[in-house]
Design a protein around this motif. Structure first.
Motif, PDB file in Angstrom:
ATOM      1  N   GLY A 648      -0.654  -7.074  -1.447  1.00 27.91           N
ATOM      2  CA  GLY A 648      -0.939  -6.305  -2.656  1.00 27.91           C
ATOM      3  C   GLY A 648      -0.222  -6.754  -3.907  1.00 27.91           C
ATOM      4  N   ASP A 649       0.528  -7.861  -3.830  1.00 31.68           N
ATOM      5  CA  ASP A 649       1.227  -8.367  -5.015  1.00 31.68           C
ATOM      6  C   ASP A 649       0.815  -9.819  -5.239  1.00 31.68           C
ATOM      7  OD1 ASP A 649       2.846  -9.159  -7.064  1.00 31.68           O
ATOM      8  OD2 ASP A 649       4.745  -8.653  -6.086  1.00 31.68           O
ATOM      9  N   LEU A 673       6.950  -7.723   9.993  1.00 26.25           N
ATOM     10  CA  LEU A 673       7.205  -6.844   8.846  1.00 26.25           C
ATOM     11  C   LEU A 673       6.046  -6.942   7.868  1.00 26.25           C
ATOM     12  CD1 LEU A 673       9.054  -5.164   6.855  1.00 26.25           C
ATOM     13  CD2 LEU A 673       9.868  -7.398   6.012  1.00 26.25           C
ATOM     14  N   VAL A 674       5.571  -5.798   7.423  1.00 27.10           N
ATOM     15  CA  VAL A 674       4.581  -5.747   6.345  1.00 27.10           C
ATOM     16  C   VAL A 674       5.179  -4.952   5.194  1.00 27.10           C
ATOM     17  CG1 VAL A 674       2.372  -4.791   5.605  1.00 27.10           C
ATOM     18  CG2 VAL A 674       2.528  -6.010   7.773  1.00 27.10           C
ATOM     19  N   VAL A 675       5.158  -5.566   4.003  1.00 22.46           N
ATOM     20  CA  VAL A 675       5.586  -4.882   2.790  1.00 22.46           C
ATOM     21  C   VAL A 675       4.335  -4.632   1.953  1.00 22.46           C
ATOM     22  CG1 VAL A 675       7.040  -4.960   0.744  1.00 22.46           C
ATOM     23  CG2 VAL A 675       7.813  -6.047   2.868  1.00 22.46           C
ATOM     24  N   LEU A 676       3.991  -3.385   1.820  1.00 18.03           N
ATOM     25  CA  LEU A 676       2.776  -2.981   1.118  1.00 18.03           C
ATOM     26  C   LEU A 676       3.147  -2.581  -0.308  1.00 18.03           C
ATOM     27  CD1 LEU A 676      -0.233  -2.551   1.525  1.00 18.03           C
ATOM     28  CD2 LEU A 676       0.272  -0.257   2.379  1.00 18.03           C
ATOM     29  N   VAL A 677       2.593  -3.291  -1.287  1.00 16.55           N
ATOM     30  CA  VAL A 677       2.968  -3.096  -2.686  1.00 16.55           C
ATOM     31  C   VAL A 677       1.898  -2.275  -3.406  1.00 16.55           C
ATOM     32  CG1 VAL A 677       3.569  -4.249  -4.841  1.00 16.55           C
ATOM     33  CG2 VAL A 677       4.214  -5.285  -2.648  1.00 16.55           C
ATOM     34  N   ARG A 692      -6.091  -0.003   2.446  1.00 13.84           N
ATOM     35  CA  ARG A 692      -4.749   0.523   2.748  1.00 13.84           C
ATOM     36  C   ARG A 692      -4.522   0.617   4.256  1.00 13.84           C
ATOM     37  NH1 ARG A 692      -5.882   3.176  -2.130  1.00 13.84           N
ATOM     38  NH2 ARG A 692      -7.119   4.824  -1.142  1.00 13.84           N
ATOM     39  N   TYR A 693      -5.531   1.093   4.968  1.00 10.41           N
ATOM     40  CA  TYR A 693      -5.444   1.247   6.432  1.00 10.41           C
ATOM     41  C   TYR A 693      -5.265  -0.103   7.112  1.00 10.41           C
ATOM     42  CZ  TYR A 693      -7.163   2.699  11.115  1.00 10.41           C
ATOM     43  OH  TYR A 693      -7.325   2.954  12.454  1.00 10.41           O
ATOM     44  N   VAL A 694      -6.063  -1.076   6.706  1.00  8.00           N
ATOM     45  CA  VAL A 694      -5.957  -2.417   7.289  1.00  8.00           C
ATOM     46  C   VAL A 694      -4.582  -3.014   7.014  1.00  8.00           C
ATOM     47  CG1 VAL A 694      -6.797  -4.799   7.091  1.00  8.00           C
ATOM     48  CG2 VAL A 694      -8.423  -2.914   7.276  1.00  8.00           C
ATOM     49  N   ALA A 695      -4.126  -2.913   5.766  1.00  7.56           N
ATOM     50  CA  ALA A 695      -2.837  -3.503   5.400  1.00  7.56           C
ATOM     51  C   ALA A 695      -1.689  -2.868   6.185  1.00  7.56           C
ATOM     52  CB  ALA A 695      -2.601  -3.344   3.900  1.00  7.56           C
ATOM     53  N   MET A 696      -1.691  -1.562   6.319  1.00  6.43           N
ATOM     54  CA  MET A 696      -0.613  -0.878   7.027  1.00  6.43           C
ATOM     55  C   MET A 696      -0.572  -1.259   8.506  1.00  6.43           C
ATOM     56  SD  MET A 696      -1.061   2.902   5.266  1.00  6.43           S
ATOM     57  CE  MET A 696       0.468   3.647   5.837  1.00  6.43           C
ATOM     58  N   GLN A 702       7.749  -3.191  11.682  1.00  7.14           N
ATOM     59  CA  GLN A 702       8.239  -2.389  10.562  1.00  7.14           C
ATOM     60  C   GLN A 702       7.263  -2.422   9.400  1.00  7.14           C
ATOM     61  OE1 GLN A 702      12.028  -3.686   9.057  1.00  7.14           O
ATOM     62  NE2 GLN A 702      12.276  -1.956   7.673  1.00  7.14           N
ATOM     63  N   LEU A 703       7.095  -1.279   8.742  1.00  5.17           N
ATOM     64  CA  LEU A 703       6.262  -1.166   7.543  1.00  5.17           C
ATOM     65  C   LEU A 703       7.107  -0.602   6.416  1.00  5.17           C
ATOM     66  CD1 LEU A 703       3.518  -1.100   6.021  1.00  5.17           C
ATOM     67  CD2 LEU A 703       3.191   1.208   6.960  1.00  5.17           C
ATOM     68  N   VAL A 704       7.049  -1.279   5.268  1.00  9.28           N
ATOM     69  CA  VAL A 704       7.729  -0.807   4.051  1.00  9.28           C
ATOM     70  C   VAL A 704       6.662  -0.637   2.973  1.00  9.28           C
ATOM     71  CG1 VAL A 704       9.432  -1.327   2.278  1.00  9.28           C
ATOM     72  CG2 VAL A 704       9.869  -1.979   4.664  1.00  9.28           C
ATOM     73  N   VAL A 705       6.610   0.550   2.364  1.00 14.46           N
ATOM     74  CA  VAL A 705       5.629   0.841   1.317  1.00 14.46           C
ATOM     75  C   VAL A 705       6.369   0.959  -0.007  1.00 14.46           C
ATOM     76  CG1 VAL A 705       3.847   2.421   0.522  1.00 14.46           C
ATOM     77  CG2 VAL A 705       4.173   2.053   2.980  1.00 14.46           C
ATOM     78  N   LEU A 706       5.957   0.109  -0.966  1.00 10.52           N
ATOM     79  CA  LEU A 706       6.608   0.100  -2.284  1.00 10.52           C
ATOM     80  C   LEU A 706       5.662   0.689  -3.320  1.00 10.52           C
ATOM     81  CD1 LEU A 706       8.199  -3.479  -2.275  1.00 10.52           C
ATOM     82  CD2 LEU A 706       9.179  -1.323  -1.434  1.00 10.52           C
TER      83      LEU A 706
END
Length: 708
Positions: A648-649, A673-677, A692-696, A702-706
């Motif tokens: 997403g970035d 690790l997935v960092v969702l921006v 959003r569902y696919v990315a998560m 680990q999932l980090v949502v920014l």
């Protein structure tokens, strides 16, 4: 050197009494591997040195070289870790399962191929249905050595063969390991529900439906290798298998799986690869144009457009020759135009129609002039050739499609059901500025019109063969004329068998080139929920048998998927459809799915969300965008292995261990690790929710949502 190299914490498993049988068996495998590699290398050298006297012999030799090279590659690549595990039956006999079958020089079976019926209980046995097993052992290999193994028992008797029991199965343990830039094959941990789908028959279309993390792609790849082994109708001599993935990062991710499973002859591509223009085609930005071009009915306009260039003249034509004038009437034209073989392309049919016209004119001369003279005169008759060129011109497939998008009147004639507004919407200033929505039309046009380059090559090869035959004929004439033997031996050169041998010896090969045009005996399609009806046409045209493995999740369709799989597939021409569902999420931790499930249910309340079976112990973390660099640096410092992804970035520049992708290009992939921006920026409605569902659900740990 022992095969088992177990860490100190597994010292109990290193008990010699537990692994003695395995060590002895591995020693026999190692010796046989050395012998097999030596023998195969010598055999390959001999085959490569064999002369090939004609096209078929050369083809047979090439196929044997490919087979030997493929097997050598697997043996050299794996060594002892060809062995996946062992199973003990209720007769007390241990059977070892491998990536390939292997027997020693005395014929004793050391490994059974994982795809064989004998190996099925290794994957399919459960406590409810042990399939004749009392125990099963699975190994984990690293660097050619066993670093862990797991035993399961199905009966009390099984304890006599397996005592290294864990509270964690081999499969669950494997889920927690770190990911890498390429997908691992998971032969050693295939589950019973997955194995049942892998071994299902290949007739008709089998849909493997399941949510994120259910192993759909794993099943598709392993099923491909299994079918190539088990179904002779799918070997390359009958068309082989085409595997279609969603995008380039996916292809790079799975590229090495099939060779590790013993198969390297499968063609793997994306839809873009099916036509040359796909590589440079842009995205269609107009939603209305995209909607119209998604229709299979509009693809039919290519057929209608081509027929507009195949209209027989209705006026008579007098064909003048030096000896006789002949008349071509409307009925003659019509007869010639219906003489093309069914299914022939426009350009190929053109040659057939021309030959029929020549035959009609020749027959009308009633033998008054030798046929050879008439044929030469017809070929040089400019009026005849011009009339034929107007009625059945040579066409360029790209030009035909471009004409649809640049001439409203032409499009109306080819697709009369379109409204005036729809016809105008499809027109554009740059008709050859191809987009991905044009690919089904370009593909259909090539099939209907023919590839001009390929047609020219066929004519060149045909002329080359004719010239060689004529030259050979002159040589034979000279040999016969010079033959003064009593038996006139050289006259045998005129025999049909010898003429066929001469033709074969010319070296002109006419087998179908190895392209993506098909036909294929079986096609595997991953992320199939995204395909439009028009795109399905591209694939169905390549599989006359209608044999498909279709992998997808309706809840991950970015543009919605309200109907059933059967409804959609029946509409595109697949009548025999079976559904196999996967409902267990093996990949995504419960912590991540707990956050992802509400996201998709908000847009699709009835989404088939799978049930996660494991926990990572790491809660989903929420932070702000300015924490991106810190999040990644902390993770990289704490993890010497594994891969991460920022989704997403577009401004973020990736590295070997940290990818930067859009939600669409992340489909089918997985990361530790997935960092969702800023996921809210993905948009509203079904498309935004799916992204959003696919990315998560790409996260395995680990999932980090920014947020902003």
């Amino acid at each position: 050197m022992p095969a088992f190299t177990l860490p100190e914490r597994l010292s109990a498993k290193a008990d010699p009494a537990l692994i003695a049988d395995d060590e002895a068996h591995f020693a026999a495998i190692a010796a046989t591997l050395d012998e097999s590699i030596t023998a195969l290398t010598e055999r390959l050298d001999r085959v490569r040195r064999q002369p090939a006297r004609d096209g078929q012999e050369a083809l047979d030799r090439d196929l044997e070289v490919h087979r030997l090279t493929s097997r050598l590659g697997v043996l050299r690549r794996f060594g002892l870790d060809l062995c996946l595990g062992r199973m003990v039956g209720d007769d007390g006999q241990a059977v070892y399962v491998g990536r390939l079958g292997l027997s020693d020089s005395a014929g004793t079976r050391l490994l059974v191929d994982w795809r064989s019926p004998a190996a099925e209980p290794f994957f399919g046995a459960t406590h409810a249905r042990p399939m004749g097993l009392v125990s099963r052992r699975r190994y984990r290999w690293t660097g050619g050595r066993i670093v862990d193994y797991w035993d399961e028992v199905f009966t009390d008797e099984g304890l006599a063969h397996a005592a290294a029991l864990d509270d964690q199965s081999a499969f669950i343990a494997s889920l927690g390991r770190t990911r890498s830039p390429q997908m691992h094959d998971v032969l050693g941990t295939i589950q019973a529900d997955q194995d049942a789908i892998i071994r299902a028959g290949s007739r008709g279309a089998l849909v493997v439906d399941g949510g994120p993390g259910t192993g759909k792609t794993v099943v598709a790849l392993h099923r491909t290798a299994y079918l190539l082994y088990a179904d002779p109708r799918l070997n390359r001599g009958h068309g082989g298998v085409l595997f279609v993935g969603p995008h380039e990062p996916y292809l790079a991710y799975v590229d090495d799986v099939l060779p590790r499973l013993g198969e390297d002859g499968v063609r793997i591509c994306t839809l873009r690869d099916l036509v040359p223009e796909g590589r440079t085609a842009g995205l269609e930005t107009d939603p209305e144009v995209a909607r119209l071009k998604a229709s299979a009915r509009l693809v039919d306009a290519v057929e209608s457009a081509a027929r507009l260039y195949e209209q027989p003249p209705t006026d008579d034509l007098v064909v003048e020759t030096p000896w006789i004038d002949l008349r071509l009437g409307a009925d003659d034209w019509a007869e010639a135009f219906t003489s093309a073989e069914p299914g022939a392309s426009h350009d190929d049919a053109r040659e057939q129609v021309w030959q029929t016209l020549i035959e009609i004119l020749t027959d009308s001369a009633d033998g008054a002039v030798p046929a050879s003279l008439l044929h030469r005169a017809f070929a040089q008759n400019e009026e005849l050739r011009a009339a034929f060129a107007r009625a059945w011109p040579l066409l360029d497939p790209l030009g035909l499609v471009a004409q649809l998008w640049s001439s409203p009147s032409f499009l109306r004639r080819a697709a009369p059901w379109l409204s005036d507004a729809e016809v105008l919407a499809l027109q554009r200033d740059e008709p050859r500025a191809w987009t991905t929505a044009d690919l089904p039309f370009l593909d259909a046009a090539r099939r209907r019109i023919g590839d001009p380059t390929a047609s020219m090559e066929r004519r060149r090869r045909k002329a080359e063969l004719a010239a060689e035959r004529e030259e050979m004929s002159h040589v034979v004439d000279d040999l016969i004329a010079a033959d003064d033997s009593e038996m006139l031996v050289m006259s045998m050169l005129r025999g049909q068998d010898f003429q066929n041998s001469l033709a074969g010896a010319s070296g002109v090969r006419d087998e179908r080139p190895d392209t993506l045009e098909g036909p294929f005996a079986h096609i595997v399609v991953d992320e199939a929920q995204e395909l439009t009806d028009a795109e399905w046409r591209m694939l169905v045209a390549r599989a006359p048998s209608r044999s498909f493995t279709i992998v997808g999740d309706r809840a991950q369709a970015r543009h919605g998927f309200a109907e059933s799989w059967q409804e959609r597939l029946h509409r595109v021409g697949l009548d025999r459809v079976e559904i196999a569902s996967l409902t267990v999420n093996y990949r995504t931790p419960k912590e991540v799915m707990g956050a992802a499930e509400p996201v998709i249910r908000a847009a699709l309340p009835d989404a088939n969300v799978p049930t996660s079976i494991r926990e990572s112990g790491i809660p989903v973390r929420y932070a702000t965008r300015r924490d991106l660099d810190m999040t990644l640096s902390e993770w990289l410092e704490a993890h010497a292995e594994g891969v991460a992804c920022v989704i997403g970035d577009p401004s973020f520049v990736g590295s070997p261990r940290v990818r930067s992708l859009t939600p669409e290009l992340a489909k089918g992939l997985e990361f530790d690790l997935v960092v969702l921006v800023e996921p809210d920026a993905f948009g509203s409605g079904i498309e935004g929710a799916v992204d959003r569902y696919v990315a998560m659900t790409r996260a395995t740990q680990q999932l980090v949502v920014l947020t902003a």
